[in-house]
Write an enzyme that holds these catalytic residues in place. Structure first.
Site, PDB file in Angstrom:
ATOM      1  N   GLU A 174      41.856  48.343  29.605  1.00  0.00           N
ATOM      2  CA  GLU A 174      40.693  49.138  30.094  1.00  0.00           C
ATOM      3  C   GLU A 174      40.780  50.544  29.918  1.00  0.00           C
ATOM      4  OE1 GLU A 174      40.277  45.913  33.646  1.00  0.00           O
ATOM      5  OE2 GLU A 174      41.257  47.717  34.293  1.00  0.00           O
ATOM      6  N   GLU A 366      39.908  39.070  30.925  1.00  0.00           N
ATOM      7  CA  GLU A 366      40.204  39.025  32.230  1.00  0.00           C
ATOM      8  C   GLU A 366      38.771  38.798  32.905  1.00  0.00           C
ATOM      9  OE1 GLU A 366      41.930  42.336  34.343  1.00  0.00           O
ATOM     10  OE2 GLU A 366      43.303  42.887  32.463  1.00  0.00           O
TER      11      GLU A 366
HETATM   12  C1  BG6 Z   1      42.383  45.194  35.873  1.00  0.00           C
HETATM   13  C2  BG6 Z   1      43.684  45.343  35.105  1.00  0.00           C
HETATM   14  O1  BG6 Z   1      41.830  46.256  36.283  1.00  0.00           O
HETATM   15  O2  BG6 Z   1      42.205  44.203  37.147  1.00  0.00           O
HETATM   16  C3  BG6 Z   1      44.857  44.331  35.608  1.00  0.00           C
HETATM   17  O3  BG6 Z   1      43.616  45.415  33.775  1.00  0.00           O
HETATM   18  C4  BG6 Z   1      44.482  44.120  37.173  1.00  0.00           C
HETATM   19  O4  BG6 Z   1      46.015  44.877  35.385  1.00  0.00           O
HETATM   20  C5  BG6 Z   1      43.189  43.495  37.312  1.00  0.00           C
HETATM   21  O5  BG6 Z   1      45.415  43.233  37.902  1.00  0.00           O
HETATM   22  C6  BG6 Z   1      42.728  42.789  38.905  1.00  0.00           C
HETATM   23  O6  BG6 Z   1      43.066  43.902  39.776  1.00  0.00           O
HETATM   24  P1  BG6 Z   1      43.917  43.941  41.013  1.00  0.00           P
HETATM   25  O7  BG6 Z   1      44.004  45.042  41.502  1.00  0.00           O
HETATM   26  O8  BG6 Z   1      43.359  42.879  41.969  1.00  0.00           O
HETATM   27  O9  BG6 Z   1      45.106  43.272  40.369  1.00  0.00           O
END
Ligand code: BG6
Length: 473
Positions: A174, A366
């Site tokens: 990111e 993701e």
């Molecule tokens: C992204 C990241 O921002 O979102 C991850 O690459 C992160 O590391 C994921 O865990 C989800 O965010 P969160 O805060 O719910 O864990």
């Protein structure tokens, strides 16, 4: 008429994690401290001086010791790809050493071997919000040009070591989050309110150079490597059709597209040159930087959780909750337990936007729902979570992915975030769960660390087995 659609034959189904959110063992086998070891509350509070016991990441889900069983569970689901990161501070504990830590290297050898044993392709993020703490405190992270050299040494080391075990690489997780979160994203210790735009964009430039260098070096070491950039994908919609809102969206979008544009096109876009000029920012290019940037990525990977809105009306410029970068909430959308707005169609929209812009393969690395889960026990003693809400979220998103593929988008794979429960990046909670596999660990530190298959485990297994066909049954 019943829809019949299956995903491409070689589609990489799987899931994602990052080292700092699940490995634990934060000082084991020579590992040095990373910035995450002093972030007990994620991005919610400033870092602490030293690691503190309330930091869930110090133990994580103990993946460092349990990875064999965990990979076996992922294989049982039929995973074709497993995205994880290498903890930089396991390889170079402080970050500026000349020689790597052999035990750290050995751990990832073993991990990648374990994946390969089941035919799972590792997809490796080189830097996932886990800059060695020493580099952050001593050099102020990516503000400092020396980071390019430290990163280059690290990258050469891991590319050479794993050249026959890892084919897919991502340079920075990111990368566009650095503008909002300079510490977690860029290891920059100077507090954000004291940071000048000049320093911030110079840090961005250093990351661009480092990323392009990684592409160059990687292709020299193994011409079969596929190396991608990784950005937060967040479609931004105008809050109203007012042309002022639309222009505002365009400008906000530029702050994001800037990152993939440089990675894919190999130079700074015109709109950014204007922005830099009008903000009195002069990026210092060292001799050779322009050429280095021409080493462009093989594919574009991204996280997708939500869309947002923008408006030119100051009275309506409310900042909603979101994945590191958030915007004005959309009145048409519902939100997760953590206030992240849910928009499956936004995924189809952003995939088309990327593909129209770049004509390069995409990889969703993701996507997922962070939710509160209840572990229940059936009469036969089996423990599980009936996470229909997660199944529904993923299904709706995958249906939009299928739409985008039918629109002509080239997609390499889909890896859900947090395929096994892990510690949240923004809040550092374990109760914010994303996994198909429940991990018995809680925010007060209690729990057996046992793993349990959730209902979504079997659902995803079926999706993979039918190559997406079951989504339409
Ligand atoms: C992204 C990241 O921002 O979102 C991850 O690459 C992160 O590391 C994921 O865990 C989800 O965010 P969160 O805060 O719910 O864990």
């Amino acid at each position: 008429m019943k829809q019949t659609f299956t995903f491409p034959a070689d589609f990489l189904w799987g899931g994602s994690v990052s080292a700092n959110q699940l490995e634990g063992a934060y000082l084991e086998d020579g590992k040095g401290l990373s910035i995450q070891d002093v972030m007990p509350n994620g991005i919610m509070t400033p870092p602490t001086a030293e690691p503190t016991d309330d930091n869930m990441k110090l133990i994580g889900i103990d993946f460092y010791h349990r990875y064999k069983d965990d990979i076996k569970l992922l294989a049982e689901m039929g995973f074709k790809v497993f995205r994880t990161s290498i903890a930089w501070s396991r390889i170079f504990p402080k970050g500026d050493e000349l020689e790597p830590n052999e035990k750290g290297l050995q751990f990832y050898d073993d991990l990648f071997d374990e994946c390969r044993k089941y035919g799972i392709e590792p997809l490796v993020t080189i830097s996932h919000y886990e800059t060695p703490l020493h580099l952050s405190r001593e050099y102020d992270g990516w503000i400092n040009r020396k980071m390019v050299g430290f990163y280059e040494r690290y990258v050469r080391t891991i590319f050479t070591r794993y050249k026959d075990k890892v084919k897919y690489w991502l340079t920075f997780n990111e990368i566009n989050s650095i503008l909002e979160h300079p510490f977690i994203s860029g290891g920059i210790s100077t507090p954000k309110d004291q940071l000048t735009k000049q320093e911030l964009y110079q840090a961005v430039h250093h990351e661009f150079v480092a990323s392009a260098l990684a592409v160059k070096i990687g292709h020299e070491i193994n011409s079969n490597f596929k190396i991608g950039c990784m950005v937060i994908a967040m479609p931004i919609y105008p809050l109203t059709p007012d042309p002022d809102d639309v222009i505002r969206v365009m400008e906000a979008d530029h702050q994001n597209t800037f990152f993939a544009d440089v990675h894919v096109r190999g130079h700074y876009p015109g709109y950014m040159k204007r922005y830099l000029r009008e903000n009195g920012i002069t990026i210092h290019f060292e001799p050779g930087d322009e050429e280095i940037l021409t080493h462009t990525v093989d594919f574009i990977s991204f996280s997708y959780y939500q869309s947002s809105c923008e408006t030119a009306d100051p009275a309506k410029q409310i900042k909603g909750e979101g994945n590191l970068i958030g915007g004005v909430p959309n009145p048409h959308l519902k939100a997760s337990d953590w206030g992240w707005q849910i928009d499956p169609q936004g995924l189809r929209y952003i995939m088309n936007a990327f593909y129209d812009r770049y004509q390069k393969p995409l990889f969703i690395v993701e996507n997922g729902l962070g939710a509160l889960d209840d572990l229940i026990t059936y009469a036969n003693g089996e423990k599980t979570v009936e996470d229909d809400y997660r199944i529904d979220y993923l299904k709706q998103h995958l249906i939009q992915v299928a739409e985008a593929i039918q629109d002509g988008v080239e997609l390499m794979g889909y890896a859900t975030w947090g395929c096994i429960d892990l510690v949240s990046a923004t809040t550092a909670q374990l109760k914010k769960r994303y996994g198909f596999i429940y991990v018995d660990r809680h925010d007060d530190g209690s729990g057996t660390l046992e793993r349990y298959r959730k209902k979504s485990f079997y659902w995803y297994q079926d999706v993979i087995q039918t190559n997406g066909g079951s989504l339409f049954e």
